[in-house]
Design a protein around this motif. Structure first.
Motif, PDB file in Angstrom:
ATOM      1  N   ALA B  71       0.813  -1.215   0.000  1.00 35.66           N
ATOM      2  CA  ALA B  71       0.000   0.000   0.000  1.00 35.66           C
ATOM      3  C   ALA B  71       0.845   1.264   0.000  1.00 35.66           C
ATOM      4  CB  ALA B  71      -0.925   0.007   1.213  1.00 35.66           C
ATOM      5  N   LYS B  72       2.035   1.177   0.554  1.00 37.07           N
ATOM      6  CA  LYS B  72       2.804   2.400   0.720  1.00 37.07           C
ATOM      7  C   LYS B  72       4.277   2.056   0.937  1.00 37.07           C
ATOM      8  CE  LYS B  72       2.983   6.433   3.788  1.00 37.07           C
ATOM      9  NZ  LYS B  72       2.278   7.191   4.821  1.00 37.07           N
ATOM     10  N   LYS B  74       7.099   3.410   2.765  1.00 37.54           N
ATOM     11  CA  LYS B  74       7.302   4.441   3.784  1.00 37.54           C
ATOM     12  C   LYS B  74       8.666   5.073   3.640  1.00 37.54           C
ATOM     13  CE  LYS B  74       6.398   2.176   7.574  1.00 37.54           C
ATOM     14  NZ  LYS B  74       6.128   2.051   9.018  1.00 37.54           N
ATOM     15  N   GLU B  95       6.711  -4.787  11.954  1.00 37.93           N
ATOM     16  CA  GLU B  95       6.728  -3.670  12.902  1.00 37.93           C
ATOM     17  C   GLU B  95       5.397  -3.615  13.639  1.00 37.93           C
ATOM     18  OE1 GLU B  95       8.553   0.749  12.650  1.00 37.93           O
ATOM     19  OE2 GLU B  95       6.956   0.318  11.233  1.00 37.93           O
ATOM     20  N   SER B  96       4.296  -3.612  12.884  1.00 37.83           N
ATOM     21  CA  SER B  96       2.953  -3.604  13.474  1.00 37.83           C
ATOM     22  C   SER B  96       2.034  -4.408  12.576  1.00 37.83           C
ATOM     23  CB  SER B  96       2.387  -2.182  13.557  1.00 37.83           C
ATOM     24  OG  SER B  96       3.262  -1.315  14.225  1.00 37.83           O
ATOM     25  N   ILE B  97       1.052  -5.060  13.191  1.00 39.52           N
ATOM     26  CA  ILE B  97       0.015  -5.700  12.376  1.00 39.52           C
ATOM     27  C   ILE B  97      -1.325  -5.508  13.054  1.00 39.52           C
ATOM     28  CG2 ILE B  97       0.488  -8.004  13.352  1.00 39.52           C
ATOM     29  CD1 ILE B  97      -0.268  -9.071  10.450  1.00 39.52           C
ATOM     30  N   ALA B  98      -2.333  -5.131  12.256  1.00 46.76           N
ATOM     31  CA  ALA B  98      -3.683  -4.874  12.737  1.00 46.76           C
ATOM     32  C   ALA B  98      -4.642  -5.572  11.784  1.00 46.76           C
ATOM     33  CB  ALA B  98      -3.941  -3.368  12.761  1.00 46.76           C
ATOM     34  N   ALA B 101      -4.234  -3.789   8.290  1.00 48.52           N
ATOM     35  CA  ALA B 101      -2.966  -3.472   7.639  1.00 48.52           C
ATOM     36  C   ALA B 101      -1.788  -3.946   8.473  1.00 48.52           C
ATOM     37  CB  ALA B 101      -2.860  -1.965   7.434  1.00 48.52           C
ATOM     38  N   ALA B 102      -0.601  -3.816   7.871  1.00 49.43           N
ATOM     39  CA  ALA B 102       0.628  -4.142   8.594  1.00 49.43           C
ATOM     40  C   ALA B 102       1.740  -3.235   8.102  1.00 49.43           C
ATOM     41  CB  ALA B 102       1.006  -5.602   8.362  1.00 49.43           C
ATOM     42  N   SER B 103       2.718  -3.004   8.970  1.00 53.90           N
ATOM     43  CA  SER B 103       3.895  -2.266   8.512  1.00 53.90           C
ATOM     44  C   SER B 103       5.137  -3.079   8.843  1.00 53.90           C
ATOM     45  CB  SER B 103       3.944  -0.871   9.142  1.00 53.90           C
ATOM     46  OG  SER B 103       4.293  -0.962  10.497  1.00 53.90           O
ATOM     47  N   MET B 121       4.293  -0.522   3.963  1.00 53.58           N
ATOM     48  CA  MET B 121       2.974  -0.754   4.561  1.00 53.58           C
ATOM     49  C   MET B 121       2.159  -1.619   3.636  1.00 53.58           C
ATOM     50  SD  MET B 121       1.292   2.122   6.845  1.00 53.58           S
ATOM     51  CE  MET B 121       0.090   0.917   7.269  1.00 53.58           C
ATOM     52  N   PHE B 122       1.454  -2.568   4.228  1.00 51.64           N
ATOM     53  CA  PHE B 122       0.592  -3.460   3.467  1.00 51.64           C
ATOM     54  C   PHE B 122      -0.849  -3.280   3.928  1.00 51.64           C
ATOM     55  CE2 PHE B 122       4.765  -5.311   3.505  1.00 51.64           C
ATOM     56  CZ  PHE B 122       4.934  -5.772   2.205  1.00 51.64           C
ATOM     57  N   SER B 123      -1.758  -3.419   2.971  1.00 49.41           N
ATOM     58  CA  SER B 123      -3.179  -3.328   3.292  1.00 49.41           C
ATOM     59  C   SER B 123      -3.802  -4.714   3.140  1.00 49.41           C
ATOM     60  CB  SER B 123      -3.835  -2.337   2.325  1.00 49.41           C
ATOM     61  OG  SER B 123      -5.212  -2.310   2.524  1.00 49.41           O
TER      62      SER B 123
END
Lengths: 132, 161
Positions: B71-72, B74, B95-98, B101-103, B121-123
């Motif tokens: 998605a991005k 960074k 780094e983060s996952i929700a 999305a994830a980074s 960043m991934f969506s």
């Protein structure tokens, strides 16, 4: 020790500068994330992740940016504007945003103007106070 | 056909980190034009290699149930050229996952040299583009991608008591 509002503002600025590729002087408290700073939907998630890391808080996206889930409710939106009930709901869900201008003409196209740098700072400040 | 920019995984820790290896060769025709007489791996393809390494890390963390899309970008900084004959390692860290999305952060190395630093960043597209319809099948993680993980993810599951 609790962070002062200015310290929070400085770190929020840094988050936005990194997430959106901005110059620091573009990030003023009154700037809107989408209109002025050019944030897109994926940027909001990026900002959320960065806020969580920077401040060590949990940021449920629907708390900071609740608009999506409320926009489809016909009780809240009618004829492209928020109903009084909708306005009350938005205000309750977004205590971190300043509604004083928006209230006069609650056009849903203007909702994005509620997402300002100051709103993000307010949100973080509230979260940090809750955690303290 | 998918253009796969990693040859194999050499390390894979579910939900945490992954390291993929790529051998760069003059048999890759695009290197003849990039540039004539000075073949170097295009930096955009290093980003793609990172996107595949980190994307599989993100996808595996949710059992490949999500359609994971880049998605991005960074951050992407390149310090050195990658030439034919080089073996590069692509290191990706979660780094983060929700739910949406994830980074990831990561670097590309050749031996002890850091070639590039790339954060992405991934969506999870079904969670973010509500109302749009996507095919039921997971078109992101095809068999070719999954085959890369053979010996890592499968082995780990089998070794569980």
């Amino acid at each position: 020790m609790a962070m002062s509002r200015n310290e929070i503002l400085d770190q929020v600025k840094e988050v936005l500068v990194d997430a959106l590729g901005l110059d620091e002087d573009e990030v003023t408290e009154g700037a809107t994330l989408m209109g002025d700073l050019g944030a897109e939907s994926i940027d909001f998630l990026d900002i959320v992740f960065r806020l969580e890391k920077t401040f060590g808080i949990k940021v449920p996206r629907e708390e900071l940016f609740p608009a999506e889930s409320l926009m489809n409710n016909p009780d809240f939106v009618s004829g492209g504007k928020l109903t009084p009930k909708g306005l009350a709901e938005f205000k309750a869900r977004m205590p971190h945003s300043d509604f004083s201008k928006f209230e006069a003409n609650p056009d849903i196209n203007k909702l994005t103007d509620l997402f300002t740098v100051a709103a993000v700072v307010n949100f973080v400040e509230r979260k940090l106070n809750q955690a303290a | 056909m998918r253009w796969i920019w990693i040859d194999k995984f050499v390390e894979f820790e579910s939900g945490m980190r992954a390291v993929a290896l790529k051998n760069v060769t003059l048999a890759e025709e695009h290197l003849h034009d990039h540039f004539p007489g000075f073949p170097v791996m295009p930096e955009c393809l290093m980003i793609e290699g990172m996107a595949q390494t980190a994307g599989i890390l993100v996808g595996e963390a949710r059992g490949f149930s999500e359609k994971v899309i880049l998605a991005k970008i960074k951050n992407a900084v390149f310090h050195h050229y990658v030439r034919p004959g080089d073996t590069i390692l692509i290191h990706a860290e979660m780094e983060s996952i929700a739910p949406e999305a994830a980074s990831t952060t990561g670097k590309i190395t050749r031996g002890d040299t850091v070639i590039a630093e790339i954060s992405l960043m991934f969506s999870h597209i079904d969670k973010n583009l509500a109302g749009k319809e996507f095919p039921e099948e997971n078109f992101v993680f095809t068999d070719m991608f999954n085959s890369l993980l053979r010996g890592f993810v499968g082995q780990k599951k089998e070794s569980k008591p």
